[in-house]
Design a protein around this motif. Structure first.
Motif: not given
Length: 449
Positions: A28, A97-98, A144-145, A148-149, A208-209, A211-212
């Motif tokens: 991050k 997510r993805k 969200s993604i 998170e990215w 992909h995220s 964090s998730w």
């Protein structure tokens, strides 16, 4: 003894691996790079397509009245169809997510095209609901993604900028409605923007995220994703490395002691804002006609330009004010404008247009809260569920406004309709005054000093 030595070696390797994970810098804090830019533009294209589909509906079905037997109830249902579908945000945020983001714009485009081939009102309604479900994925999962990215220092700014591109898509739908005469072509024209977004996402391959993945206990996979996209020196932050197993967030937690204020504040501001914004925006031609605006095209053009200008001003203002002040001030000015328009119908046309434009600008400024504030209200573990619920409730508000507006205009006139929108916004403002938390990091630090 040999077995103990083997266990010791295994334990040493495990600790070494763990230390390597801990020594890596948090992803991050990584600088803005190609993967961030590609993800951002993938979501920008989706936002333009989503806004276009929502905006074009009112004009298309208003044109369709001349060819189909559409009463006020069906007109409201068709206009609200995609907003009803958007209520699926509550479910969509719980399925990763993805893969959802890679597929939804293809399905959105197919559903848009299918609208051309039917004049059955019920089938059109179902197609609009399906399009709304696909938009729900972009709103919930995409938002969200993104957060998170994105690097921490860029997250809020990039989220805010998404709204500017959303307003471009909404304004584009108004311009398209002036040049496309066939209502069926209006509806299926959204497929063009959907396919552009879908193809771009296929080319860049949304990651992909991390964090998730980490929140699901998949630390190793999360580390691989980070290193593949950012380099070997970046890894998960320590807070996520401590998550040892999959943690499912229960929707009931949203109404528990820890989150109820955030849930109520998010629902109140987003649902009441959406009621007024979409109710007025989607059936703007009907409203302007009943307000006796002499030049409906000019009025509509000014309204849509005001949305773009308002969003741009909002981006500039957003981080200069506390979130609470931003919400309460923008809502209050919008309410005052609506009540002036509703209670003084005999105002000169030019003055009416000026006040209506101010209302449009200020309400559009408040749209900056939609992505950033809703995300900030909830922590990572429950974010998708919380944001999904808030967006779902906002779509209930939006669908209610869109469904009711043509009926209220027909029964009571445009000025009563404006008054109703003002009362709804007032209710949202009062609730937020009592429960809305401050989430702007700059102002939280000031309060803690």
């Amino acid at each position: 003894m040999g077995e103990q030595n083997q266990q010791s070696k295994t334990e040493i390797k495990r600790k070494q691996k763990k230390n390597i994970f801990y020594k890596r810098k948090s992803y991050k804090k990584a600088p803005f790079s190609d993967v961030h830019a590609q993800l951002y533009w993938a979501l920008v294209l989706g936002q333009i397509a989503c806004a276009y589909a929502l905006g074009i509906a009112g004009s298309a079905f208003n044109h369709a009245k001349a060819f189909l037997s559409i009463n006020d109830t069906w007109l409201g249902l068709l206009g609200a169809g995609s907003l009803i579908g958007l209520a699926g945000s509550f479910i969509m945020g719980r399925f990763g997510r993805k893969h959802l983001l890679m597929a939804n714009m293809y399905i959105y485009s197919l559903l848009s095209i299918l609208q051309f081939f039917t004049s059955n009102l019920f089938l059109l309604f179902l197609l609009r609901v399906g399009i709304g479900l696909m938009i729900a994925i972009d709103y919930t999962v995409g938002n969200s993604i993104l957060v998170e990215w994105m690097p921490t220092k860029d997250g809020a700014k990039k989220q805010s900028n998404l709204l500017l591109y959303w307003s471009y898509g909404f304004g584009l739908s108004f311009l398209a409605s002036q040049f496309i005469s066939d209502w069926r072509f209006m509806l299926c024209s959204s497929a063009v923007l959907g396919l552009i977004a879908a193809i771009y996402r296929s080319i860049v391959q949304i990651p992909h995220s991390p964090s998730w993945l980490a929140s699901q206990g998949e630390h190793r996979q999360a580390q691989k994703v980070i290193q593949k996209n950012l380099g070997k020196k970046w890894g998960l932050p320590k807070s996520l490395l401590r998550v040892k197993k999959k943690t499912d967030a229960s929707p009931l937690e949203l109404f528990g002691k820890k989150y109820w204020r955030a849930t109520l504040a998010g629902t109140a501001f987003y649902a009441t804002q959406a009621f007024a914004f979409f109710g007025i925006s989607i059936f703007l031609p009907i409203l302007l006609k009943n307000m006796h605006m002499n030049n409906a095209f000019l009025s509509g053009l000014l309204y849509n330009l005001a949305i773009i200008v308002g969003t741009a001003i909002g981006i500039w203002l957003f981080n200069k004010m506390s979130r609470r002040s931003f919400l309460i001030v923008t809502f209050s000015i919008s309410i005052i404008c609506l009540f002036i328009l509703a209670l003084f119908p005999q105002l000169p046309s030019i003055l009416t247009l000026i006040i209506f434009t101010i209302f449009s600008i200020v309400l559009s400024i408040s749209l900056l809260l939609d992505f950033t504030y809703t995300t900030e209200l909830f922590d990572l573990r429950i974010r998708a569920t919380g944001v999904g619920f808030v967006i779902t409730m906002s779509r209930v508000g939006a669908a209610a406004g869109t469904f009711l507006l043509p009926i209220i205009v027909n029964l009571a006139g445009a000025y009563i309709t404006l008054c109703v929108c003002g009362v709804v916004l007032l209710i949202g403002t009062i609730i937020c005054i009592f429960v809305a938390p401050e989430t702007n990091p700059q102002f939280i630090k000031k309060e803690n000093k």
